[in-house]
Write a protein that holds these residues in place. Structure first.
Motif, PDB file in Angstrom:
ATOM      1  N   THR A 109      -8.891  29.251  13.177  1.00 47.49           N
ATOM      2  CA  THR A 109      -7.714  28.633  12.574  1.00 47.49           C
ATOM      3  C   THR A 109      -8.117  27.465  11.691  1.00 47.49           C
ATOM      4  O   THR A 109      -9.146  26.824  11.923  1.00 47.49           O
ATOM      5  CB  THR A 109      -6.738  28.132  13.661  1.00 47.49           C
ATOM      6  OG1 THR A 109      -5.541  27.643  13.023  1.00 47.49           O
ATOM      7  CG2 THR A 109      -7.345  27.015  14.485  1.00 47.49           C
ATOM      8  N   GLU A 110      -7.316  27.240  10.671  1.00 46.78           N
ATOM      9  CA  GLU A 110      -7.478  26.067   9.818  1.00 46.78           C
ATOM     10  C   GLU A 110      -6.244  25.169   9.942  1.00 46.78           C
ATOM     11  O   GLU A 110      -6.101  24.206   9.189  1.00 46.78           O
ATOM     12  CB  GLU A 110      -7.652  26.504   8.349  1.00 46.78           C
ATOM     13  CG  GLU A 110      -8.924  27.301   8.076  1.00 46.78           C
ATOM     14  CD  GLU A 110     -10.180  26.440   8.240  1.00 46.78           C
ATOM     15  OE1 GLU A 110     -10.149  25.258   7.850  1.00 46.78           O
ATOM     16  OE2 GLU A 110     -11.189  26.960   8.766  1.00 46.78           O
ATOM     17  N   LYS A 111      -5.379  25.486  10.894  1.00 41.14           N
ATOM     18  CA  LYS A 111      -4.099  24.788  11.033  1.00 41.14           C
ATOM     19  C   LYS A 111      -4.207  23.692  12.091  1.00 41.14           C
ATOM     20  O   LYS A 111      -4.355  23.985  13.278  1.00 41.14           O
ATOM     21  CB  LYS A 111      -3.000  25.778  11.411  1.00 41.14           C
ATOM     22  CG  LYS A 111      -2.810  26.902  10.393  1.00 41.14           C
ATOM     23  CD  LYS A 111      -1.823  27.940  10.906  1.00 41.14           C
ATOM     24  CE  LYS A 111      -1.671  29.095   9.935  1.00 41.14           C
ATOM     25  NZ  LYS A 111      -0.777  30.154  10.456  1.00 41.14           N
ATOM     26  N   VAL A 112      -4.131  22.438  11.659  1.00 38.90           N
ATOM     27  CA  VAL A 112      -4.130  21.294  12.563  1.00 38.90           C
ATOM     28  C   VAL A 112      -2.905  20.450  12.229  1.00 38.90           C
ATOM     29  O   VAL A 112      -2.743  19.998  11.096  1.00 38.90           O
ATOM     30  CB  VAL A 112      -5.405  20.443  12.425  1.00 38.90           C
ATOM     31  CG1 VAL A 112      -5.404  19.340  13.483  1.00 38.90           C
ATOM     32  CG2 VAL A 112      -6.650  21.303  12.559  1.00 38.90           C
ATOM     33  N   TYR A 113      -2.041  20.259  13.226  1.00 40.88           N
ATOM     34  CA  TYR A 113      -0.777  19.567  12.986  1.00 40.88           C
ATOM     35  C   TYR A 113      -0.643  18.349  13.901  1.00 40.88           C
ATOM     36  O   TYR A 113      -1.245  18.280  14.967  1.00 40.88           O
ATOM     37  CB  TYR A 113       0.400  20.511  13.257  1.00 40.88           C
ATOM     38  CG  TYR A 113       0.508  21.662  12.290  1.00 40.88           C
ATOM     39  CD1 TYR A 113       1.255  21.544  11.126  1.00 40.88           C
ATOM     40  CD2 TYR A 113      -0.145  22.859  12.555  1.00 40.88           C
ATOM     41  CE1 TYR A 113       1.358  22.611  10.238  1.00 40.88           C
ATOM     42  CE2 TYR A 113      -0.051  23.934  11.668  1.00 40.88           C
ATOM     43  CZ  TYR A 113       0.699  23.791  10.509  1.00 40.88           C
ATOM     44  OH  TYR A 113       0.794  24.844   9.631  1.00 40.88           O
ATOM     45  N   GLN A 114       0.171  17.422  13.445  1.00 41.30           N
ATOM     46  CA  GLN A 114       0.614  16.343  14.309  1.00 41.30           C
ATOM     47  C   GLN A 114       2.126  16.451  14.445  1.00 41.30           C
ATOM     48  O   GLN A 114       2.810  16.924  13.539  1.00 41.30           O
ATOM     49  CB  GLN A 114       0.219  14.977  13.746  1.00 41.30           C
ATOM     50  CG  GLN A 114       0.787  14.639  12.382  1.00 41.30           C
ATOM     51  CD  GLN A 114       0.216  13.335  11.846  1.00 41.30           C
ATOM     52  OE1 GLN A 114      -0.970  13.211  11.579  1.00 41.30           O
ATOM     53  NE2 GLN A 114       1.096  12.343  11.699  1.00 41.30           N
ATOM     54  N   VAL A 115       2.626  16.054  15.617  1.00 42.37           N
ATOM     55  CA  VAL A 115       4.051  16.190  15.887  1.00 42.37           C
ATOM     56  C   VAL A 115       4.599  14.819  16.278  1.00 42.37           C
ATOM     57  O   VAL A 115       3.948  14.053  16.985  1.00 42.37           O
ATOM     58  CB  VAL A 115       4.313  17.245  16.986  1.00 42.37           C
ATOM     59  CG1 VAL A 115       3.539  16.946  18.245  1.00 42.37           C
ATOM     60  CG2 VAL A 115       5.792  17.374  17.288  1.00 42.37           C
ATOM     61  N   ASP A 116       5.789  14.507  15.819  1.00 46.86           N
ATOM     62  CA  ASP A 116       6.356  13.158  15.959  1.00 46.86           C
ATOM     63  C   ASP A 116       6.988  12.963  17.342  1.00 46.86           C
ATOM     64  O   ASP A 116       8.209  12.867  17.471  1.00 46.86           O
ATOM     65  CB  ASP A 116       7.379  12.889  14.852  1.00 46.86           C
ATOM     66  CG  ASP A 116       8.536  13.875  14.889  1.00 46.86           C
ATOM     67  OD1 ASP A 116       8.358  14.985  15.420  1.00 46.86           O
ATOM     68  OD2 ASP A 116       9.631  13.529  14.403  1.00 46.86           O
ATOM     69  N   MET A 117       6.152  12.847  18.358  1.00 50.13           N
ATOM     70  CA  MET A 117       6.657  12.646  19.719  1.00 50.13           C
ATOM     71  C   MET A 117       6.895  11.181  20.052  1.00 50.13           C
ATOM     72  O   MET A 117       7.546  10.871  21.053  1.00 50.13           O
ATOM     73  CB  MET A 117       5.670  13.241  20.726  1.00 50.13           C
ATOM     74  CG  MET A 117       5.556  14.754  20.668  1.00 50.13           C
ATOM     75  SD  MET A 117       7.114  15.610  21.010  1.00 50.13           S
ATOM     76  CE  MET A 117       7.389  15.119  22.706  1.00 50.13           C
ATOM     77  N   SER A 118       6.382  10.257  19.237  1.00 47.13           N
ATOM     78  CA  SER A 118       6.490   8.834  19.567  1.00 47.13           C
ATOM     79  C   SER A 118       7.939   8.349  19.564  1.00 47.13           C
ATOM     80  O   SER A 118       8.247   7.317  20.165  1.00 47.13           O
ATOM     81  CB  SER A 118       5.673   7.997  18.586  1.00 47.13           C
ATOM     82  OG  SER A 118       6.083   8.230  17.251  1.00 47.13           O
ATOM     83  N   ARG A 119       8.833   9.073  18.917  1.00 47.81           N
ATOM     84  CA  ARG A 119      10.246   8.668  18.928  1.00 47.81           C
ATOM     85  C   ARG A 119      10.935   9.073  20.232  1.00 47.81           C
ATOM     86  O   ARG A 119      12.096   8.711  20.455  1.00 47.81           O
ATOM     87  CB  ARG A 119      10.989   9.276  17.732  1.00 47.81           C
ATOM     88  CG  ARG A 119      11.059  10.772  17.726  1.00 47.81           C
ATOM     89  CD  ARG A 119      11.620  11.308  16.412  1.00 47.81           C
ATOM     90  NE  ARG A 119      11.681  12.759  16.393  1.00 47.81           N
ATOM     91  CZ  ARG A 119      12.709  13.461  16.835  1.00 47.81           C
ATOM     92  NH1 ARG A 119      13.765  12.845  17.319  1.00 47.81           N
ATOM     93  NH2 ARG A 119      12.695  14.787  16.785  1.00 47.81           N
ATOM     94  N   LYS A 120      10.195   9.832  21.092  1.00 46.59           N
ATOM     95  CA  LYS A 120      10.775  10.293  22.345  1.00 46.59           C
ATOM     96  C   LYS A 120      10.004   9.837  23.576  1.00 46.59           C
ATOM     97  O   LYS A 120      10.591   9.659  24.645  1.00 46.59           O
ATOM     98  CB  LYS A 120      10.867  11.824  22.358  1.00 46.59           C
ATOM     99  CG  LYS A 120      11.775  12.412  21.291  1.00 46.59           C
ATOM    100  CD  LYS A 120      11.867  13.924  21.417  1.00 46.59           C
ATOM    101  CE  LYS A 120      12.810  14.497  20.367  1.00 46.59           C
ATOM    102  NZ  LYS A 120      12.954  15.971  20.508  1.00 46.59           N
ATOM    103  N   THR A 121       8.688   9.693  23.449  1.00 45.11           N
ATOM    104  CA  THR A 121       7.883   9.435  24.637  1.00 45.11           C
ATOM    105  C   THR A 121       6.674   8.574  24.306  1.00 45.11           C
ATOM    106  O   THR A 121       6.254   8.494  23.146  1.00 45.11           O
ATOM    107  CB  THR A 121       7.415  10.768  25.274  1.00 45.11           C
ATOM    108  OG1 THR A 121       6.659  10.500  26.454  1.00 45.11           O
ATOM    109  CG2 THR A 121       6.539  11.553  24.304  1.00 45.11           C
ATOM    110  N   ASN A 122       6.122   7.939  25.347  1.00 42.08           N
ATOM    111  CA  ASN A 122       4.880   7.189  25.205  1.00 42.08           C
ATOM    112  C   ASN A 122       3.703   7.959  25.811  1.00 42.08           C
ATOM    113  O   ASN A 122       2.574   7.479  25.786  1.00 42.08           O
ATOM    114  CB  ASN A 122       5.008   5.831  25.906  1.00 42.08           C
ATOM    115  CG  ASN A 122       6.032   4.944  25.210  1.00 42.08           C
ATOM    116  OD1 ASN A 122       6.056   4.842  23.991  1.00 42.08           O
ATOM    117  ND2 ASN A 122       6.903   4.308  25.992  1.00 42.08           N
TER     118      ASN A 122
END
Length: 416
Positions: free
Chosen positions: A227-240
């Protein structure tokens, strides 16, 4: 039936009290020779954090142990009050098509169970805020719940419709046809989850740190992950809390990091976590779990087949359920599945712990840096307020990973 419900209520109260006493009075402890070691939470947590981790973990575990039987109580209440039969009567009186009858029935049943479970769900949401694990607003949490309700409905309605169609067409072999149908269906969901289901709840963007992305992809190449797919997901608005994972199959395989992980861990710690997650892929854990789940589904469907017939025959007249093909029997099926899931969880978690340890071994072989691994596990404990060495019942019943004290001890003594 009144006697049955009284006995169930009494047993539920006794069980809940016993679980509460056990979890709130069993102390956290480490073997004496590990005092002062990297596995000792007092060496990397403040006294306040140690106390919070203990309290948060114990209350969270109580909620879990009570949650399963409470779900059974909800299904029994729906059946005992005749709500399931009333829902069936309503949908049959207002709708002609069988699919739309199923759709309305599922919506009514799901809404009722969601409403009855809401107080416990809200308390769990509140608890995470009290201990600083979550920073999600109530509006955001409710929005996710509403999304979850409709996503569940959209996925469940056709499955339930097909289930009762097959039961009517093949009363003695429906469990076999449903099992065969579940295999491609499970593969389909594994394929679409990363690109269709996950984005409903979270925003995924390509990893912005290009140097880190390169190092992760180099690690992926070493682990033979295509795979060449590396993502980040915006979890900081929900959890620490922290997390990262590799999911999907075939062309949909992707590497995902929570932005909290990017914010709170150093690069070498992130790479250790990714090496662990890549270990699951390289060691084919998802494939083995999928194969195992196939046979578990077969066993579960057989149990449902026999118990459903027996339950409807024994209790159907009290609940207004005429026969197995009656749509009002759906809560009985869900009740049986819930009980099976709860009592087999220790078995599932035993297998999971073996896989997680194997992934730790793989990560150490790939990175070979015990100090980084120890730091990573310690930070996971701090950020998640995790109890390092929980009571035995919690470990064997609930933990899908080895305890943090076991993981730290392993990497501390690691020799390549």
């Amino acid at each position: 039936m009144r006697k049955f419900y009284l006995i169930f209520t009494a047993l539920f109260i006794i069980y809940s009290v016993a679980i509460g006493i056990y979890l709130l009075t069993t102390p956290s402890s480490l073997p004496p020779d590990l005092k002062g070691s990297p596995a000792d939470p007092t060496t990397f947590m403040s006294p306040e954090q140690v106390e919070q981790a203990y309290a948060f973990s114990r209350i969270k575990n109580i909620l879990f142990f009570i949650g399963g039987p409470l779900e059974w109580a909800i299904y029994l209440l729906i059946l005992g009050l005749g709500l399931s039969a009333k829902f069936r009567d309503v949908v049959e009186s207002v709708i002609k098509g069988s699919f739309w009858r199923v759709a309305l029935f599922v919506l009514l049943l799901t809404f009722t169970t969601t409403l009855l479970q809401f107080p416990l769900d809200y308390y769990a949401f509140h608890l995470k805020h009290v201990y600083g694990i979550s920073n999600e607003t109530f509006n955001s949490w409710m929005t996710d719940n509403i999304k979850g309700f409709w996503v569940s409905a959209v996925l469940t309605i056709p499955i339930v419709w097909l289930l009762y169609l097959v039961i009517r067409k093949s009363p003695k072999r429906w469990w076999l046809w449903c099992w065969l149908g579940s295999i491609p269906l499970s593969l389909f969901f594994m394929f679409i989850q990363p690109v269709v289901l996950d984005p409903i709840y979270h925003k995924f963007t390509p990893l912005q740190d290009q140097q880190l992305k390169k190092e992760i992809l180099d690690l992926a190449a070493e682990a033979h992950i295509p795979t060449e797919k590396v993502y980040q997901v915006d979890m900081s608005r929900k959890t620490n809390a922290l997390n990262a994972y590799v999911n999907g199959i075939g062309s949909n395989t992707r590497i995902v990091l929570w932005d909290t992980t990017l914010q709170k861990l150093k690069k070498d710690e992130i790479l250790f976590i990714m090496a662990h997650e890549m270990g699951h892929y390289t060691l084919h854990h998802m494939a083995w779990l999928f194969l195992g789940s196939i046979f578990m589904v077969l066993a579960a469907l057989l149990v449902v087949y026999y118990l459903l017939r027996w339950t409807v025959r024994s209790c159907g007249k009290y609940w207004g359920i005429h026969q197995v093909t009656d749509l009002a029997s759906l809560p009985v099926i869900l009740l049986i599945l819930s009980v099976l899931s709860f009592i087999t969880m220790p078995i599932q978690n035993t297998v999971s712990r073996q896989y997680e340890h194997a992934a730790d071994v793989y990560a150490m072989q790939l990175r070979n840096d015990p100090d980084v691994a120890i730091r990573t596990f310690q930070k996971l404990a701090v950020e998640g307020l995790s109890e390092v060495n929980p009571p035995a019942l919690v470990k064997y019943a609930l933990y899908g990973h080895p305890t943090l004290h076991e993981r730290i001890l392993y990497v501390k003594n690691y020799s390549k």
